[in-house]
Design a protein around this motif. Structure first.
Motif, short mmCIF file in Angstrom:
data_model
loop_
_atom_site.label_atom_id
_atom_site.label_comp_id
_atom_site.label_asym_id
_atom_site.label_seq_id
_atom_site.Cartn_x
_atom_site.Cartn_y
_atom_site.Cartn_z
N UNK A 176 0.83 -1.20 0.00
CA UNK A 176 0.00 0.00 0.00
C UNK A 176 0.87 1.26 0.00
N UNK A 177 1.90 1.26 0.84
CA UNK A 177 2.82 2.41 0.91
C UNK A 177 3.59 2.57 -0.40
N UNK A 178 4.04 1.45 -0.97
CA UNK A 178 4.76 1.50 -2.25
C UNK A 178 3.86 2.06 -3.34
N UNK A 179 2.63 1.60 -3.37
CA UNK A 179 1.69 2.05 -4.38
C UNK A 179 1.43 3.55 -4.24
N UNK A 180 1.24 4.00 -3.02
CA UNK A 180 1.01 5.42 -2.76
C UNK A 180 2.20 6.25 -3.23
N UNK A 191 2.46 9.03 -6.77
CA UNK A 191 2.87 10.43 -6.71
C UNK A 191 4.17 10.69 -7.48
N UNK A 192 4.72 9.67 -8.07
CA UNK A 192 5.96 9.80 -8.84
C UNK A 192 5.60 9.89 -10.31
N UNK A 193 5.96 10.99 -10.97
CA UNK A 193 5.52 11.19 -12.36
C UNK A 193 6.07 10.19 -13.37
N UNK A 194 7.18 9.55 -13.08
CA UNK A 194 7.80 8.65 -14.05
C UNK A 194 7.36 7.19 -13.88
N UNK A 195 6.43 6.93 -13.01
CA UNK A 195 5.99 5.56 -12.78
C UNK A 195 5.18 5.06 -13.97
N UNK A 213 3.97 -0.91 -13.85
CA UNK A 213 4.42 -1.06 -12.46
C UNK A 213 3.25 -0.90 -11.50
N UNK A 214 2.39 0.08 -11.76
CA UNK A 214 1.23 0.29 -10.91
C UNK A 214 0.30 -0.93 -10.94
N UNK A 215 0.08 -1.47 -12.12
CA UNK A 215 -0.76 -2.66 -12.24
C UNK A 215 -0.17 -3.84 -11.49
N UNK A 216 1.14 -4.00 -11.56
CA UNK A 216 1.81 -5.11 -10.86
C UNK A 216 1.66 -4.96 -9.34
N UNK A 217 1.85 -3.76 -8.83
CA UNK A 217 1.70 -3.52 -7.39
C UNK A 217 0.25 -3.78 -6.95
N UNK A 218 -0.70 -3.31 -7.75
CA UNK A 218 -2.11 -3.52 -7.42
C UNK A 218 -2.47 -5.00 -7.45
N UNK A 219 -1.92 -5.72 -8.43
CA UNK A 219 -2.18 -7.15 -8.53
C UNK A 219 -1.65 -7.90 -7.31
N UNK A 220 -0.43 -7.56 -6.90
CA UNK A 220 0.16 -8.20 -5.72
C UNK A 220 -0.65 -7.89 -4.47
#
Length: 66
Positions: free
Chosen positions: A18-22, A26-30, A34-41
């Motif tokens: 959750x903290x990583x995703x947050x 907020x990081x413009x280059x993400x 990567x976001x989908x992978x974090x959400x999936x995990x």
């Protein structure tokens, strides 16, 4: 590993994601990938936590983790 300690570890890992995703949101280059992978995990951990909580209740063990 007991059910409660296993659940506690899964909840801890879920909070870390959750903290990583947050942070990544907020990081413009993400990348979206990567976001989908974090959400999936994170969703996978949530599903496992809920499954163990239901199984624990069915077996008379009611872990109080949320």
């Amino acid at each position: 590993m007991s059910l409660n300690s296993h659940l506690a570890e899964l909840v801890r890992r879920h909070q870390v994601l959750e903290k990583q995703l947050e942070t990544e949101l907020h990081h413009p280059a993400t990348s979206d990938l990567k976001l989908l992978e974090l959400k999936r995990k994170k969703l996978h951990l949530k599903d496992e936590i809920e499954k163990l909580q239901v199984n624990g209740k069915a077996n008379g063990k009611t872990p109080a983790l949320h």
